[in-house]
Enzyme design. Structure first.
Site, PDB file in Angstrom:
ATOM      1  N   PRO A   2       0.765  -1.232   0.000  1.00  0.00           N
ATOM      2  CA  PRO A   2       0.000   0.000   0.000  1.00  0.00           C
ATOM      3  C   PRO A   2       0.805   1.297   0.000  1.00  0.00           C
ATOM      4  O   PRO A   2       1.218   1.766   1.043  1.00  0.00           O
ATOM      5  CB  PRO A   2      -0.817  -0.101   1.289  1.00  0.00           C
ATOM      6  CG  PRO A   2      -0.016  -0.982   2.202  1.00  0.00           C
ATOM      7  CD  PRO A   2       0.995  -1.688   1.376  1.00  0.00           C
ATOM      8  N   GLU A   3       1.012   1.907  -1.141  1.00  0.00           N
ATOM      9  CA  GLU A   3       1.360   3.319  -1.179  1.00  0.00           C
ATOM     10  C   GLU A   3       0.159   3.971  -1.870  1.00  0.00           C
ATOM     11  O   GLU A   3      -0.824   3.279  -2.180  1.00  0.00           O
ATOM     12  CB  GLU A   3       2.699   3.552  -1.900  1.00  0.00           C
ATOM     13  CG  GLU A   3       3.867   2.955  -1.102  1.00  0.00           C
ATOM     14  CD  GLU A   3       5.255   3.415  -1.512  1.00  0.00           C
ATOM     15  OE1 GLU A   3       5.397   4.535  -2.025  1.00  0.00           O
ATOM     16  OE2 GLU A   3       6.209   2.650  -1.310  1.00  0.00           O
ATOM     17  N   LYS A  52      -3.017   7.721   1.406  1.00  0.00           N
ATOM     18  CA  LYS A  52      -3.156   6.290   1.662  1.00  0.00           C
ATOM     19  C   LYS A  52      -4.474   5.952   2.351  1.00  0.00           C
ATOM     20  O   LYS A  52      -4.672   4.834   2.814  1.00  0.00           O
ATOM     21  CB  LYS A  52      -1.981   5.805   2.522  1.00  0.00           C
ATOM     22  CG  LYS A  52      -0.625   5.975   1.842  1.00  0.00           C
ATOM     23  CD  LYS A  52       0.506   5.694   2.806  1.00  0.00           C
ATOM     24  CE  LYS A  52       1.851   6.071   2.161  1.00  0.00           C
ATOM     25  NZ  LYS A  52       2.951   6.029   3.149  1.00  0.00           N
ATOM     26  N   ASN A 161       7.605   3.989   1.375  1.00  0.00           N
ATOM     27  CA  ASN A 161       9.033   3.688   1.476  1.00  0.00           C
ATOM     28  C   ASN A 161       9.694   3.296   0.162  1.00  0.00           C
ATOM     29  O   ASN A 161      10.911   3.412   0.035  1.00  0.00           O
ATOM     30  CB  ASN A 161       9.258   2.594   2.517  1.00  0.00           C
ATOM     31  CG  ASN A 161      10.625   2.695   3.149  1.00  0.00           C
ATOM     32  OD1 ASN A 161      11.155   3.796   3.310  1.00  0.00           O
ATOM     33  ND2 ASN A 161      11.205   1.559   3.493  1.00  0.00           N
ATOM     34  N   ARG A 253      13.055   3.996   8.946  1.00  0.00           N
ATOM     35  CA  ARG A 253      12.759   3.047   7.866  1.00  0.00           C
ATOM     36  C   ARG A 253      13.994   2.919   7.007  1.00  0.00           C
ATOM     37  O   ARG A 253      14.846   3.802   6.973  1.00  0.00           O
ATOM     38  CB  ARG A 253      11.595   3.552   6.986  1.00  0.00           C
ATOM     39  CG  ARG A 253      10.340   3.991   7.733  1.00  0.00           C
ATOM     40  CD  ARG A 253       9.496   2.840   8.227  1.00  0.00           C
ATOM     41  NE  ARG A 253       9.055   1.957   7.169  1.00  0.00           N
ATOM     42  CZ  ARG A 253       7.998   2.186   6.379  1.00  0.00           C
ATOM     43  NH1 ARG A 253       7.291   3.296   6.514  1.00  0.00           N
ATOM     44  NH2 ARG A 253       7.641   1.321   5.470  1.00  0.00           N
TER      45      ARG A 253
END
Length: 263
Positions: A2-3, A52, A161, A253
């Site tokens: 999920p982006e 999102k 990310n 991250r």
DNA sequence: TCTTTATGGTGAG
DNA sequence: TCACCCTAAAGAT
């Protein structure tokens, strides 16, 4: 996976396959059972995405707010499919079936809540009317690393990310560069990239930042291991210069970059 | 059959 | 800054 592109694609697919309904709603896993009963049998007005966040507006009913988080998935299944796994929400129409698993958020909300959520977000490159100047301004106010600012949903909504590392690579900027020191022209370039890349992501339903000629296809299928420039490629040679891709940690991250191509 | 990882984010201290 | 939430697939043993 999920982006922002995933969520916008989901909204599109849900609109196409579940509207107008009526939609049968259930929560086989349990925690959302009371809420699902409230939805059961309602007409789906529309599904829409902001960054999102996914919103499902039901006619004369509440809005379902879904955020997939890191591990959430909303997948189409063959109608008639049995219950497998921890299904938080199942939505069914005559010829479509969608199962939601592992969401960070799945809740019934009202229009004021929707407004609060969207007000907390930066511009979403996938939304009409999103302003590049707004992004440039917000980015320019942050002293945190560029790679961290791109993950901040109040700076730009929908980047995750994978895209953050890929965008830094594509504009040739080291991810640790303080956001406020990024030139306006470069910031504009990042926004334009985001618009193009996320649109492509929606279309392909996956992130593909390398150009088609680089990616290569087999019988029209995308080479899955060859879609990206730096993400998860630490130790491998840069596609452009051959230098080993480096892994670092930014904003808790993992972040990847090419020390030669990104200064 | 374990442990780890994942494209995310919140709330407490 | 840290603990924690959610689930499933991939990787290690």
């Amino acid at each position: 996976m999920p982006e922002g592109h995933t969520i916008h694609r989901l909204a599109k697919d849900l609109n196409r396959s579940l509207r107008p309904g009526p939609v049968q709603a259930s929560s086989p896993q349990g925690p959302f059972a009371t809420e699902a009963r409230q939805l059961d049998g309602l007409l789906l007005e529309r599904a829409h995405a902001y960054g999102k966040h996914l919103f499902l507006d039901f006619a004369d009913g509440p809005t379902v707010h879904i955020h997939l988080g890191l591990i959430g998935k909303m997948r189409p299944k063959e109608p008639g499919t049995g219950i497998e796994g921890a299904i938080r929400l199942r939505l069914e129409s005559d010829d479509a079936l969608w199962d939601l698993t592992g969401p960070m958020t799945c809740a019934l909300i009202d229009p004021a809540d929707v407004a609060d959520i969207t007000a907390s977000l930066g511009p979403d490159p996938l939304r009409r009317g999103a302003r590049r100047e707004e992004f440039v301004d917000r980015l320019g106010r942050r002293s945190i690393p560029l790679s961290a600012a791109l993950l901040d949903q109040s700076v730009i909504a929908g980047i995750g990310n994978v895209y953050r590392s890929e965008f830094c690579y594509l504009v040739g900027i080291k991810p640790s560069t303080p956001a406020k020191t990024v030139r306006v022209e470069a910031a504009e370039q990042i926004w334009d990239l985001a618009v193009d890349q996320l649109r492509l992501g929606v279309k392909l339903n996956r992130i593909v930042t390398r150009t088609p000629s680089e990616v290569g296809t087999t019988a029209g299928r995308i080479d899955e291991d060859n879609r990206l420039y730096v993400y998860k490629r630490e130790g491998e040679p840069c596609h452009r210069c051959g230098t080993e891709i480096r892994l670092s940690e930014i904003a808790k991250r993992k972040s990847w970059h090419c020390p030669t191509c990104q200064k």
